[in-house]
Scaffold this motif. Structure first.
Motif, PDB file in Angstrom:
ATOM      1  N   VAL A 173     -10.937 -10.576  -2.300  1.00  0.00           N
ATOM      2  CA  VAL A 173     -11.913 -10.053  -3.259  1.00  0.00           C
ATOM      3  C   VAL A 173     -12.528  -8.758  -2.734  1.00  0.00           C
ATOM      4  CG1 VAL A 173     -13.952 -10.570  -4.639  1.00  0.00           C
ATOM      5  CG2 VAL A 173     -12.391 -12.415  -3.997  1.00  0.00           C
ATOM      6  N   GLY A 174     -12.885  -8.752  -1.453  1.00  0.00           N
ATOM      7  CA  GLY A 174     -13.440  -7.535  -0.861  1.00  0.00           C
ATOM      8  C   GLY A 174     -12.466  -6.378  -0.949  1.00  0.00           C
ATOM      9  N   SER A 175     -11.198  -6.638  -0.650  1.00  0.00           N
ATOM     10  CA  SER A 175     -10.188  -5.582  -0.720  1.00  0.00           C
ATOM     11  C   SER A 175      -9.933  -5.130  -2.148  1.00  0.00           C
ATOM     12  CB  SER A 175      -8.883  -6.058  -0.076  1.00  0.00           C
ATOM     13  OG  SER A 175      -9.010  -6.102   1.333  1.00  0.00           O
ATOM     14  N   SER A 176     -10.084  -6.040  -3.097  1.00  0.00           N
ATOM     15  CA  SER A 176      -9.953  -5.656  -4.509  1.00  0.00           C
ATOM     16  C   SER A 176     -11.049  -4.667  -4.893  1.00  0.00           C
ATOM     17  CB  SER A 176     -10.022  -6.891  -5.409  1.00  0.00           C
ATOM     18  OG  SER A 176      -8.926  -7.752  -5.176  1.00  0.00           O
ATOM     19  N   MET A 177     -12.268  -4.954  -4.471  1.00  0.00           N
ATOM     20  CA  MET A 177     -13.375  -4.045  -4.778  1.00  0.00           C
ATOM     21  C   MET A 177     -13.175  -2.695  -4.099  1.00  0.00           C
ATOM     22  SD  MET A 177     -16.094  -3.654  -6.563  1.00  0.00           S
ATOM     23  CE  MET A 177     -16.565  -5.336  -7.012  1.00  0.00           C
ATOM     24  N   LYS A 178     -12.721  -2.699  -2.853  1.00  0.00           N
ATOM     25  CA  LYS A 178     -12.489  -1.437  -2.150  1.00  0.00           C
ATOM     26  C   LYS A 178     -11.434  -0.604  -2.874  1.00  0.00           C
ATOM     27  CE  LYS A 178     -12.795   1.751   0.992  1.00  0.00           C
ATOM     28  NZ  LYS A 178     -12.425   1.586   2.404  1.00  0.00           N
ATOM     29  N   LEU A 179     -10.447  -1.269  -3.472  1.00  0.00           N
ATOM     30  CA  LEU A 179      -9.407  -0.550  -4.180  1.00  0.00           C
ATOM     31  C   LEU A 179      -9.979   0.167  -5.408  1.00  0.00           C
ATOM     32  CD1 LEU A 179      -6.524  -0.337  -3.299  1.00  0.00           C
ATOM     33  CD2 LEU A 179      -5.902  -2.069  -4.982  1.00  0.00           C
ATOM     34  N   VAL A 180     -10.926  -0.477  -6.092  1.00  0.00           N
ATOM     35  CA  VAL A 180     -11.606   0.189  -7.210  1.00  0.00           C
ATOM     36  C   VAL A 180     -12.323   1.438  -6.702  1.00  0.00           C
ATOM     37  CG1 VAL A 180     -13.440  -0.031  -8.934  1.00  0.00           C
ATOM     38  CG2 VAL A 180     -11.868  -1.938  -8.543  1.00  0.00           C
ATOM     39  N   ASN A 181     -13.014   1.291  -5.567  1.00  0.00           N
ATOM     40  CA  ASN A 181     -13.721   2.430  -4.980  1.00  0.00           C
ATOM     41  C   ASN A 181     -12.759   3.555  -4.616  1.00  0.00           C
ATOM     42  OD1 ASN A 181     -16.374   3.428  -3.566  1.00  0.00           O
ATOM     43  ND2 ASN A 181     -14.769   3.678  -2.034  1.00  0.00           N
ATOM     44  N   GLN A 182     -11.624   3.212  -4.011  1.00  0.00           N
ATOM     45  CA  GLN A 182     -10.682   4.239  -3.568  1.00  0.00           C
ATOM     46  C   GLN A 182     -10.001   4.921  -4.740  1.00  0.00           C
ATOM     47  OE1 GLN A 182     -12.301   4.282  -0.800  1.00  0.00           O
ATOM     48  NE2 GLN A 182     -10.445   5.049   0.198  1.00  0.00           N
ATOM     49  N   LEU A 183      -9.754   4.185  -5.817  1.00  0.00           N
ATOM     50  CA  LEU A 183      -9.218   4.823  -7.011  1.00  0.00           C
ATOM     51  C   LEU A 183     -10.177   5.922  -7.474  1.00  0.00           C
ATOM     52  CD1 LEU A 183      -7.712   3.093 -10.153  1.00  0.00           C
ATOM     53  CD2 LEU A 183      -9.324   4.973 -10.373  1.00  0.00           C
ATOM     54  N   LEU A 184     -11.448   5.567  -7.602  1.00  0.00           N
ATOM     55  CA  LEU A 184     -12.434   6.545  -8.057  1.00  0.00           C
ATOM     56  C   LEU A 184     -12.598   7.691  -7.072  1.00  0.00           C
ATOM     57  CD1 LEU A 184     -15.079   4.030  -9.416  1.00  0.00           C
ATOM     58  CD2 LEU A 184     -13.815   5.695 -10.788  1.00  0.00           C
ATOM     59  N   ALA A 185     -12.667   7.371  -5.785  1.00  0.00           N
ATOM     60  CA  ALA A 185     -12.861   8.411  -4.773  1.00  0.00           C
ATOM     61  C   ALA A 185     -11.704   9.400  -4.790  1.00  0.00           C
ATOM     62  CB  ALA A 185     -13.004   7.780  -3.392  1.00  0.00           C
ATOM     63  N   GLY A 186     -10.477   8.887  -4.826  1.00  0.00           N
ATOM     64  CA  GLY A 186      -9.317   9.769  -4.825  1.00  0.00           C
ATOM     65  C   GLY A 186      -9.243  10.634  -6.065  1.00  0.00           C
ATOM     66  N   VAL A 187      -9.490  10.031  -7.216  1.00  0.00           N
ATOM     67  CA  VAL A 187      -9.467  10.788  -8.472  1.00  0.00           C
ATOM     68  C   VAL A 187     -10.561  11.851  -8.477  1.00  0.00           C
ATOM     69  CG1 VAL A 187      -9.923  10.611 -10.954  1.00  0.00           C
ATOM     70  CG2 VAL A 187      -8.335   9.015  -9.849  1.00  0.00           C
ATOM     71  N   HIS A 188     -11.758  11.493  -7.993  1.00  0.00           N
ATOM     72  CA  HIS A 188     -12.859  12.454  -7.993  1.00  0.00           C
ATOM     73  C   HIS A 188     -12.588  13.636  -7.063  1.00  0.00           C
ATOM     74  CE1 HIS A 188     -16.038   9.347  -9.539  1.00  0.00           C
ATOM     75  NE2 HIS A 188     -15.143   9.690 -10.443  1.00  0.00           N
ATOM     76  N   ILE A 189     -11.976  13.379  -5.898  1.00  0.00           N
ATOM     77  CA  ILE A 189     -11.657  14.481  -4.983  1.00  0.00           C
ATOM     78  C   ILE A 189     -10.603  15.397  -5.598  1.00  0.00           C
ATOM     79  CG2 ILE A 189     -10.648  15.091  -2.745  1.00  0.00           C
ATOM     80  CD1 ILE A 189     -11.838  12.408  -1.703  1.00  0.00           C
ATOM     81  N   ALA A 190      -9.549  14.797  -6.153  1.00  0.00           N
ATOM     82  CA  ALA A 190      -8.495  15.595  -6.767  1.00  0.00           C
ATOM     83  C   ALA A 190      -9.036  16.397  -7.952  1.00  0.00           C
ATOM     84  CB  ALA A 190      -7.342  14.697  -7.214  1.00  0.00           C
ATOM     85  N   THR A 191      -9.918  15.776  -8.729  1.00  0.00           N
ATOM     86  CA  THR A 191     -10.496  16.463  -9.882  1.00  0.00           C
ATOM     87  C   THR A 191     -11.443  17.574  -9.448  1.00  0.00           C
ATOM     88  OG1 THR A 191     -10.346  14.406 -11.159  1.00  0.00           O
ATOM     89  CG2 THR A 191     -11.776  16.123 -12.020  1.00  0.00           C
ATOM     90  N   ALA A 192     -12.220  17.322  -8.398  1.00  0.00           N
ATOM     91  CA  ALA A 192     -13.104  18.371  -7.871  1.00  0.00           C
ATOM     92  C   ALA A 192     -12.284  19.579  -7.432  1.00  0.00           C
ATOM     93  CB  ALA A 192     -13.924  17.827  -6.703  1.00  0.00           C
ATOM     94  N   ALA A 193     -11.151  19.326  -6.761  1.00  0.00           N
ATOM     95  CA  ALA A 193     -10.280  20.419  -6.318  1.00  0.00           C
ATOM     96  C   ALA A 193      -9.717  21.182  -7.513  1.00  0.00           C
ATOM     97  CB  ALA A 193      -9.146  19.865  -5.459  1.00  0.00           C
ATOM     98  N   GLU A 194      -9.302  20.456  -8.544  1.00  0.00           N
ATOM     99  CA  GLU A 194      -8.748  21.110  -9.725  1.00  0.00           C
ATOM    100  C   GLU A 194      -9.806  21.948 -10.442  1.00  0.00           C
ATOM    101  OE1 GLU A 194      -7.056  19.291 -13.772  1.00  0.00           O
ATOM    102  OE2 GLU A 194      -5.656  19.113 -12.080  1.00  0.00           O
ATOM    103  N   ALA A 195     -11.012  21.404 -10.548  1.00  0.00           N
ATOM    104  CA  ALA A 195     -12.100  22.145 -11.194  1.00  0.00           C
ATOM    105  C   ALA A 195     -12.431  23.420 -10.433  1.00  0.00           C
ATOM    106  CB  ALA A 195     -13.333  21.245 -11.302  1.00  0.00           C
TER     107      ALA A 195
END
Length: 311
Positions: A173-195
């Motif tokens: 369960v803990g690793s499932s939650m971390k995966l949600v966090n990492q999805l958002l973190a990775g997308v936000h970094i990539a999007t920040a770079a694109e912006a």
């Protein structure tokens, strides 16, 4: 727990990278006896200089009551636990493993089962917050495990984290939650770079982009935290590009296991993979913007020493 009680509790930290080193020193500052473990002699020397004890192999942590595993990936977690020099075979029954690495939820479940069969307790306890919060003992811990394990590890958790989320009674369960966090973190970094790449390509001042966006609705924690790396031209790795190649691959693989499409995460994964393939894998994850530089020729801010050298 009194200071004397903390000093009697032996804690091991496997992996003295940015997060592991910070966590280990935070535990030292809280009065615990801490032994750090890392294959890199330089990391061991740094931790020893900070007042901790250092060893080269996990097997040398047999004296520990609680062991934190803060390594890069699931393969390393497997090796430090069950490999030829793994810690599991040497720990006393009833010892606690805090598995803090980002791994697939399915692997976290399997590790929990194997550790239980070996007479050990496990908390599936991924961490978030970065090196600075690790050092100050202000991490977020997304944890799952039996209540008895939380009780055994509570004082260690209190010393390393500002917030401990109890998410369930079983590993995974803990690793499932971390995966949600990492999805958002990775997308936000990539999007920040694109912006930032778009703004620079349109002729906007990068510093002005940062000033405006951090006071506007388009802001995100990752934009605010990572764009300064781009502005300073400093890609010294605090969290590397290859970390998100790994973590977003876990998101993709878990989505496949669940028959759930993750197209936005997949797009971010391609950008990080391209950055890694271009030779930026060990640079800070904000270096994903260099993919846009390669494709469009945008001029990115340079580090101060580079700018001086160009004069």
């Amino acid at each position: 727990m009194s200071q004397d009680q903390q000093q009697s509790q032996q804690v091991g930290v496997i992996g003295l990278g940015a997060m592991g080193m910070g966590t280990a020193t935070a535990l030292l500052s809280s009065g615990f006896q801490v032994t750090g473990c890392d294959i890199a002699s330089g990391a061991r020397e740094v931790f020893s200089a900070a007042g901790g004890k250092s060893v080269a192999t996990p097997a040398e942590l047999a004296h520990c009551d609680v062991v934190l595993v803060i390594v890069v990936n699931g393969q390393q977690a497997e090796e430090v636990l069950f490999g030829a020099q793994g810690v599991v075979a040497h720990l006393a029954p009833g010892s606690v493993i805090l598995q803090c690495a980002t791994v697939a939820p399915s692997q976290a479940k399997q590790l929990g089962e194997r550790l239980s069969a070996a007479g050990l307790w496990m908390l599936d306890a991924p961490i978030s917050g970065g090196a600075a919060k690790a050092k100050s003992g202000d991490l977020s811990v997304m944890a799952s495990g039996q209540p008895e394990v939380f009780n055994k590890a509570q004082r260690v958790l209190d010393a390393m984290a500002a917030k401990v989320y109890r998410l369930g009674d079983t590993p995974g369960v803990g690793s499932s939650m971390k995966l949600v966090n990492q999805l958002l973190a990775g997308v936000h970094i990539a999007t920040a770079a694109e912006a930032m790449a778009l703004g620079i390509r349109m002729g906007l001042d990068p510093e002005v982009i940062y000033e405006v966006i951090t006071h506007s609705a388009g802001n995100s924690w990752m934009f605010e935290n990572r764009v300064p790396h781009i502005l300073s031209g400093d890609y010294t790795p605090l969290s590397a590009v290859d970390i998100f190649v790994k973590d977003l691959n876990i998101v993709h693989q878990t989505g496949r296991e669940l028959s759930l499409a993750t197209p936005v995460a997949a797009s971010a994964l391609q950008q990080f993979t391209a950055a890694s393939g271009a030779g930026f894998g060990r640079e800070d994850d904000s270096a994903v913007i260099k993919v846009y530089q390669r494709l469009s020729g945008i001029a990115l801010p340079e580090a101060a020493n580079d700018a001086e050298g160009a004069k």
